[in-house]
Design a protein around this motif. Structure first.
Motif, PDB file in Angstrom:
ATOM      1  N   LEU A 108      37.882  50.011  30.851  1.00  0.00           N
ATOM      2  CA  LEU A 108      36.877  49.437  31.303  1.00  0.00           C
ATOM      3  C   LEU A 108      37.029  50.408  32.991  1.00  0.00           C
ATOM      4  O   LEU A 108      37.963  50.472  33.399  1.00  0.00           O
ATOM      5  CB  LEU A 108      37.095  48.109  31.955  1.00  0.00           C
ATOM      6  N   LEU A 109      35.818  51.357  32.959  1.00  0.00           N
ATOM      7  CA  LEU A 109      35.761  51.763  34.217  1.00  0.00           C
ATOM      8  C   LEU A 109      34.978  51.258  35.189  1.00  0.00           C
ATOM      9  O   LEU A 109      33.743  51.328  34.719  1.00  0.00           O
ATOM     10  CB  LEU A 109      35.412  53.513  33.960  1.00  0.00           C
ATOM     11  N   LEU A 110      35.379  51.003  36.453  1.00  0.00           N
ATOM     12  CA  LEU A 110      34.444  50.195  37.317  1.00  0.00           C
ATOM     13  C   LEU A 110      33.552  51.236  38.304  1.00  0.00           C
ATOM     14  O   LEU A 110      34.159  52.179  38.680  1.00  0.00           O
ATOM     15  CB  LEU A 110      35.306  49.479  38.227  1.00  0.00           C
ATOM     16  N   VAL A 111      32.265  51.228  38.066  1.00  0.00           N
ATOM     17  CA  VAL A 111      31.524  52.272  38.668  1.00  0.00           C
ATOM     18  C   VAL A 111      30.919  51.898  39.907  1.00  0.00           C
ATOM     19  O   VAL A 111      30.666  52.856  40.754  1.00  0.00           O
ATOM     20  CB  VAL A 111      30.192  52.538  37.584  1.00  0.00           C
ATOM     21  N   GLU A 143      45.473  42.016  42.678  1.00  0.00           N
ATOM     22  CA  GLU A 143      44.879  43.332  43.234  1.00  0.00           C
ATOM     23  C   GLU A 143      43.394  43.028  43.315  1.00  0.00           C
ATOM     24  O   GLU A 143      42.577  42.256  42.517  1.00  0.00           O
ATOM     25  CB  GLU A 143      45.086  44.254  41.956  1.00  0.00           C
ATOM     26  N   LEU A 144      42.733  43.702  44.228  1.00  0.00           N
ATOM     27  CA  LEU A 144      41.210  43.794  44.391  1.00  0.00           C
ATOM     28  C   LEU A 144      40.811  45.205  44.134  1.00  0.00           C
ATOM     29  O   LEU A 144      41.155  46.157  44.764  1.00  0.00           O
ATOM     30  CB  LEU A 144      40.818  43.184  45.749  1.00  0.00           C
ATOM     31  N   VAL A 145      39.938  45.412  43.013  1.00  0.00           N
ATOM     32  CA  VAL A 145      39.492  46.513  42.593  1.00  0.00           C
ATOM     33  C   VAL A 145      38.201  46.989  43.265  1.00  0.00           C
ATOM     34  O   VAL A 145      37.183  46.171  42.746  1.00  0.00           O
ATOM     35  CB  VAL A 145      39.703  46.896  40.896  1.00  0.00           C
ATOM     36  N   ARG A 146      38.340  48.322  43.667  1.00  0.00           N
ATOM     37  CA  ARG A 146      37.008  48.700  44.300  1.00  0.00           C
ATOM     38  C   ARG A 146      36.492  49.900  43.530  1.00  0.00           C
ATOM     39  O   ARG A 146      37.258  50.709  43.172  1.00  0.00           O
ATOM     40  CB  ARG A 146      36.877  48.969  45.766  1.00  0.00           C
ATOM     41  N   ALA A 147      35.114  49.938  43.137  1.00  0.00           N
ATOM     42  CA  ALA A 147      34.825  51.144  42.456  1.00  0.00           C
ATOM     43  C   ALA A 147      34.873  52.571  43.365  1.00  0.00           C
ATOM     44  O   ALA A 147      34.982  52.466  44.623  1.00  0.00           O
ATOM     45  CB  ALA A 147      33.388  51.056  42.119  1.00  0.00           C
ATOM     46  N   VAL A 156      34.627  39.360  37.886  1.00  0.00           N
ATOM     47  CA  VAL A 156      33.688  40.313  38.889  1.00  0.00           C
ATOM     48  C   VAL A 156      33.460  39.242  40.133  1.00  0.00           C
ATOM     49  O   VAL A 156      33.119  38.387  40.153  1.00  0.00           O
ATOM     50  CB  VAL A 156      32.276  40.249  38.032  1.00  0.00           C
ATOM     51  N   LEU A 157      33.632  40.086  41.104  1.00  0.00           N
ATOM     52  CA  LEU A 157      33.300  39.600  42.650  1.00  0.00           C
ATOM     53  C   LEU A 157      32.134  39.935  42.963  1.00  0.00           C
ATOM     54  O   LEU A 157      31.129  38.950  43.152  1.00  0.00           O
ATOM     55  CB  LEU A 157      34.522  40.184  43.419  1.00  0.00           C
TER      56      LEU A 157
END
Lengths: 209, 209
Positions: free
Chosen positions: A18-21, A39-43, A64-65
DNA sequence: TCCGCGCATTGATCTCAATCAATGCAGGAC
DNA sequence: GTCCTGCATTGATTGAGATCAATGCGCGGA
């Protein structure tokens, strides 16, 4: 994907890379009904590439946030391409190394600093990074900032009152740096903890053999 | 390298990629005079490849615990080879992914469990992994186990007394599983936290383009 | 307009683990 | 042997932060 969607759960075997765009995704450790933010992942970023490339189950739940766009790549196809395309492999390596360093920074922040110091440094960093004269806004809900800093909502709320003594006043979602010098003195930022962590992949080179 | 040697310190720029061939190395977060254990590296493994491949300063201090043998590779030569040798790149990626997952497990262990649970699960894991009938020995000094579990020596000592109630009795460096069933009931092992974490690199494939 | 839900705040209390302190113990140097 | 040093244990006390509980607030839906 709309906010609240589950992208995967812990112990699942990755079906997709999964690539967060765009948007923002929470990675949560789960125990029974307890969740804790790891962890909080940001695009733009990959979601836990470690599980995909190592063919191992996810250790975390992904939710998803903010409204998020994702590129979904069949896991096996992704692994095959990493195994055949050197440039991609280097890019994933750089990304994975960066995520590792973020975890280390997080661990240092949690283990070497008190709750008040974590809050103070977090706020001071926001202030220092904002353009001069710009109003400084909290980038997230307070409950999420609290999770990131490893404390409860209530403690965060109380700590915000406590750090007024050191020149950092928060009203609503606005940060007012009443006394930046005092804040810097009490909450010295450490680039090895507070600095940004960005990936710059190596360039693939022709193999001269 | 003899015990106690410093291999590098935090904020240094990597001069070498260090491959640990035998022995054991502590990776410590440092703040002023405080040190906190972040990772305990056992051979064979790379020491913080993330810093080397990303050309970034070390976030941790490395100190030899047991007499260690290391292969030292000029950092720039290492990066060049990773950039030109796909198989090496895949191997480093698998290693880095594994180290990342170890950090995540550590974070989950620290955040989702109490000190007593961490101690109990640690001991129970030792017992479960030992050959049946073999005497179970602590693999490290108690102060190091305590650091790994994120508690002080004193708390560890006290907690060892407390877990006798749940069937785990430690005398000196010997673990006596008085009541394994009780221990399993009180300290359920979670493979997503307590399981081993091993790297199996992908096989490089000829690029069909 | 009213309702309901989730977030934030504030207060009271508790508890887990750290800290401070003293003692015991084992191994190494000489 | 004796001294030393670092690890382990045990006790007393403290304290940071969690938990429990109640209230207020803001926003979206019907």
């Amino acid at each position: 994907m709309p906010p609240g969607s589950f992208l995967f759960d812990q112990s699942e075997t990755p079906a997709f890379a999964l690539l967060l765009v765009s948007g923002c995704v929470e990675l949560l450790g789960v125990r029974d009904t307890e969740e804790t933010l790891i962890e909080l992942v940001r695009a733009p970023d990959f979601l836990l590439p470690a599980a995909v490339v190592n063919r191992q189950p996810y250790l975390l739940r992904a939710r998803v946030l903010n409204e998020a766009s994702l590129v979904m790549i069949q896991a096996e196809a992704f692994r095959n391409t990493v195994a055949s395309d050197h440039a991609l492999c280097l890019a994933v390596l750089a990304c994975q190394a960066t995520q590792f360093r973020r975890q280390v920074k997080r661990a240092k922040n949690l283990q070497l600093r008190s709750a008040e110091e974590r809050v103070g440094c977090y706020l001071l960093r926001l202030v220092e990074e904002a353009a001069l004269g710009e109003p400084v806004k909290l980038p997230l809900e307070k409950r999420l900032i609290a999770s990131q800093l490893g404390i409860t909502r209530e403690t965060f709320s109380r700590t915000l009152l406590a750090v007024v003594r050191h020149g950092l006043r928060v009203e609503g979602d606005t940060v007012n740096p009443d006394n930046i010098a005092a804040a810097r003195a009490r909450f010295p930022l450490d680039p090895l903890i507070d600095g940004p962590e960005a990936a710059i992949p190596l360039q693939a080179k022709r193999n001269r053999q």
